[in-house]
Design a protein around this motif. Structure first.
Motif, mmCIF file in Angstrom:
data_model
loop_
_atom_site.group_PDB
_atom_site.id
_atom_site.type_symbol
_atom_site.label_atom_id
_atom_site.label_comp_id
_atom_site.label_asym_id
_atom_site.label_seq_id
_atom_site.Cartn_x
_atom_site.Cartn_y
_atom_site.Cartn_z
ATOM 1 N N GLY A 47 0.878 -1.329 0.118
ATOM 2 C CA GLY A 47 -0.103 -0.133 -0.126
ATOM 3 C C GLY A 47 0.750 1.275 -0.058
ATOM 4 N N LEU A 48 2.304 1.041 0.044
ATOM 5 C CA LEU A 48 3.220 2.204 -0.030
ATOM 6 C C LEU A 48 3.345 2.804 -1.147
ATOM 7 C CD1 LEU A 48 5.292 1.538 3.223
ATOM 8 C CD2 LEU A 48 3.178 2.810 3.210
ATOM 9 N N ALA A 49 3.434 4.182 -1.267
ATOM 10 C CA ALA A 49 4.056 4.705 -2.814
ATOM 11 C C ALA A 49 5.615 4.907 -2.322
ATOM 12 C CB ALA A 49 3.482 5.916 -2.999
ATOM 13 N N THR A 50 6.454 4.414 -3.039
ATOM 14 C CA THR A 50 7.989 4.686 -2.882
ATOM 15 C C THR A 50 8.839 5.344 -3.846
ATOM 16 O OG1 THR A 50 8.376 2.387 -3.655
ATOM 17 C CG2 THR A 50 8.015 2.655 -1.055
ATOM 18 N N ARG A 51 10.142 5.579 -3.633
ATOM 19 C CA ARG A 51 10.918 6.224 -4.458
ATOM 20 C C ARG A 51 12.204 5.496 -4.593
ATOM 21 N NH1 ARG A 51 8.635 11.178 -3.128
ATOM 22 N NH2 ARG A 51 9.709 11.474 -1.349
ATOM 23 N N ARG A 77 9.787 6.115 1.558
ATOM 24 C CA ARG A 77 8.392 6.307 1.406
ATOM 25 C C ARG A 77 8.100 7.591 0.915
ATOM 26 N NH1 ARG A 77 4.323 4.513 5.841
ATOM 27 N NH2 ARG A 77 6.034 3.428 6.715
ATOM 28 N N ALA A 78 7.100 7.606 -0.216
ATOM 29 C CA ALA A 78 6.458 8.782 -0.840
ATOM 30 C C ALA A 78 5.074 9.205 -0.452
ATOM 31 C CB ALA A 78 6.917 8.689 -2.393
ATOM 32 N N GLY A 79 4.574 8.297 0.054
ATOM 33 C CA GLY A 79 3.020 8.178 0.570
ATOM 34 C C GLY A 79 2.423 6.816 0.711
ATOM 35 N N ARG A 83 -0.673 -1.529 4.350
ATOM 36 C CA ARG A 83 -1.900 -2.366 4.311
ATOM 37 C C ARG A 83 -1.507 -3.707 3.900
ATOM 38 N NH1 ARG A 83 -2.450 -3.395 -0.523
ATOM 39 N NH2 ARG A 83 -2.315 -1.574 -2.017
ATOM 40 N N LEU A 84 -2.278 -4.456 3.908
ATOM 41 C CA LEU A 84 -2.412 -5.918 3.427
ATOM 42 C C LEU A 84 -2.953 -5.957 1.956
ATOM 43 C CD1 LEU A 84 -3.622 -8.454 6.408
ATOM 44 C CD2 LEU A 84 -1.446 -8.472 4.941
ATOM 45 N N PRO A 85 -2.455 -6.507 0.954
ATOM 46 C CA PRO A 85 -2.811 -6.509 -0.331
ATOM 47 C C PRO A 85 -4.056 -7.307 -0.558
ATOM 48 C CG PRO A 85 -0.971 -8.261 -0.025
ATOM 49 C CD PRO A 85 -1.149 -7.657 1.092
ATOM 50 N N THR A 86 -4.770 -7.129 -1.458
ATOM 51 C CA THR A 86 -5.822 -8.106 -1.628
ATOM 52 C C THR A 86 -5.776 -9.477 -2.037
ATOM 53 O OG1 THR A 86 -5.841 -7.735 -4.191
ATOM 54 C CG2 THR A 86 -7.058 -6.229 -2.718
ATOM 55 N N ASN A 87 -4.608 -9.717 -2.644
ATOM 56 C CA ASN A 87 -3.964 -11.081 -2.760
ATOM 57 C C ASN A 87 -5.052 -12.129 -3.644
ATOM 58 O OD1 ASN A 87 -1.937 -11.334 -1.000
ATOM 59 N ND2 ASN A 87 -2.898 -11.536 0.780
ATOM 60 N N GLU A 88 -5.955 -11.272 -4.440
ATOM 61 C CA GLU A 88 -6.863 -11.836 -5.213
ATOM 62 C C GLU A 88 -6.140 -12.739 -6.465
ATOM 63 O OE1 GLU A 88 -9.113 -8.858 -7.655
ATOM 64 O OE2 GLU A 88 -7.824 -7.431 -6.849
#
Length: 137
Positions: A47-51, A77-79, A83-88
């Motif tokens: 769930g994290l935006a990164t650089r 971390r950029a934003g 959270r957990l992924p959906t894993n779908e």
């Protein structure tokens, strides 16, 4: 690899019989750069935006079929929110995502060698490390 305040981001996903926790990551899609793949995988898995800040190491394994190349970057971390992924669409789902103190990585199945390299900030960063075992994975 995301490190903040002496803590490392890890995911609970069975990657080896002896280790149920690993670094977030995944495969590069057709037409995608390594940087774009890492940023996408981090978003999908955590769930994290990164650089990307810099290359930490490149290593490979001859245990996988086909052999895999591991390219690990230091990220910031950029934003986003953890959270957990959906894993779908995942046949090997991620069951937990957390930041842990580098000094307790062995409690999560990481080797002493990997923990010490992480603690030291990967002093030989930016190089080919050979087999994955050279960095303790």
């Amino acid at each position: 690899m995301l490190v903040e305040d002496g803590r490392l981001l890890i995911v609970q996903q069975q990657v080896a019989p002896q280790r149920a926790w690993s670094l977030p990551g995944g495969r590069v899609e057709l037409g995608e750069t390594l940087e774009a793949a890492m940023i996408r995988e981090m978003g999908e898995e955590t769930g994290l935006a990164t650089r990307v800040l810099r290359l930490l190491y490149v290593c490979d394994t001859n245990a996988a079929n086909p052999p895999l190349l591991h390219v690990t970057f230091l990220l910031e971390r950029a934003g986003g929110r953890l959270r957990l992924p959906t894993n779908e669409f995942d046949h090997n789902p991620i069951r937990d995502v957390k930041m842990v103190e580098i000094g307790v990585l062995t409690e999560y199945g990481f080797s002493d060698r990997f923990m010490e390299l992480a603690r030291a900030g990967f002093p030989d960063a930016g190089r080919y490390a050979g087999l994955k075992s050279a960095i303790g994975l």
